[in-house]
Scaffold this active site. Sequence first.
Site, PDB file in Angstrom:
ATOM      1  N   LYS B  96       2.636 -15.508 -34.298  1.00  0.00           N
ATOM      2  CA  LYS B  96       2.853 -16.934 -34.799  1.00  0.00           C
ATOM      3  C   LYS B  96       1.755 -17.273 -35.697  1.00  0.00           C
ATOM      4  O   LYS B  96       0.593 -17.492 -35.333  1.00  0.00           O
ATOM      5  CB  LYS B  96       2.686 -17.650 -33.588  1.00  0.00           C
ATOM      6  CG  LYS B  96       2.942 -19.197 -33.774  1.00  0.00           C
ATOM      7  CD  LYS B  96       2.664 -19.903 -32.257  1.00  0.00           C
ATOM      8  CE  LYS B  96       2.511 -21.377 -32.601  1.00  0.00           C
ATOM      9  NZ  LYS B  96       2.348 -22.166 -31.443  1.00  0.00           N
ATOM     10  N   GLY B 185       4.935 -30.714 -30.343  1.00  0.00           N
ATOM     11  CA  GLY B 185       5.165 -32.005 -30.328  1.00  0.00           C
ATOM     12  C   GLY B 185       6.127 -32.362 -29.023  1.00  0.00           C
ATOM     13  O   GLY B 185       6.523 -33.510 -28.878  1.00  0.00           O
ATOM     14  N   THR B 207       1.423 -27.556 -23.864  1.00  0.00           N
ATOM     15  CA  THR B 207       0.702 -28.684 -23.034  1.00  0.00           C
ATOM     16  C   THR B 207       1.598 -29.490 -22.323  1.00  0.00           C
ATOM     17  O   THR B 207       1.056 -29.988 -21.004  1.00  0.00           O
ATOM     18  CB  THR B 207       0.337 -29.586 -24.186  1.00  0.00           C
ATOM     19  OG1 THR B 207      -0.515 -28.883 -25.384  1.00  0.00           O
ATOM     20  CG2 THR B 207      -0.975 -30.874 -23.666  1.00  0.00           C
TER      21      THR B 207
END
Lengths: 65, 257
Positions: B96, B185, B207
């Site tokens: 990534k 996001g 998160t």
Amino acid sequence: MNLIVNGKSHSLETITLADLLQALEYEGNWLATAVNGDLVTREDRAKLHLAEGDRIEILSPMQGG
Amino acid sequence: MLNLYDCTLSSRLLLGTARYPSPAVLSEAVIRSGAGVVTVSLRRETAGGKTGGAFFELIRGLGVRILPNTAGCHSASEAVLTARMAREVFGTSWIKLEVIGHHDSLQPDVFELVEAARILTEEGFSVFPYTTDDLVVGEKLLAAGCRVLMPWCAPIGSAAGPRNRPALTAMRAAFPGIPLIVDAGLGRPSHAAVVMELGYDAVLLNTAVAMAGDPAAMAEAFAKATEAGRLAYIAGMLQPRDMAVPSTPVIGKAVFS
């Protein structure tokens, strides 16, 4: 000789990168190493001779997003 | 099924491993999410330390594919070296690719990103680039050899959800055969459902699950929302209308006055 290991200065009389790992008690097959910005593979650590002022990075797996 | 670099995956959710309250909670969240891919990182190990080893064993025990990241890198050269070190440790050519260009927004430096993608592709890496929704950058990443694109929908860790749906829609239309993964996001399951309804192939998040009150339950919620969004996209959704349209047939309606 003076070496910079993970950003910290160390005064060590080591010859190879493998010696350095042993002297600082790093062990395990999960480490990745680089010297002066170049990857040094597991196989090459015993062959890589360190020199005064070399910058060594020793990384291991960590949580990531 | 999701196909990424010739690897077939049943889950369309990729999960990050950072910021969980404990290793046990992380394990439970990965299992409940059904994710087939988790992201990991590399950091400096202290002398004599075993921290990395314990984490490595935990992740390997989960039986999922590992996608190492280059988080924290600010130049192509840093990212390339980190990718090479990650391949050495994790034994995978998947990477990534993150090259951060802005401290506050963590917006990728797309110029360095494209350069790093080109170098790593030539070295045999399968690059998953964390990028913006810019179409030109997407084209350049594909020209550099990427076979997957991972646009953000809002800044990393912001939980803001898709801020620019028209841009995400345009990106889907511009790259019809390329797996597109929204990375960064997403804050809640409905955000994941929205981008999947837009036709995105998968979502990558961290998160929103790790910092939830019950991370394992939230992992499952995201998995269900992701699946629901995908199913809706395939099923074909009704487009919004300005005026009401009665759902009950008016033919045969009784007349009482």
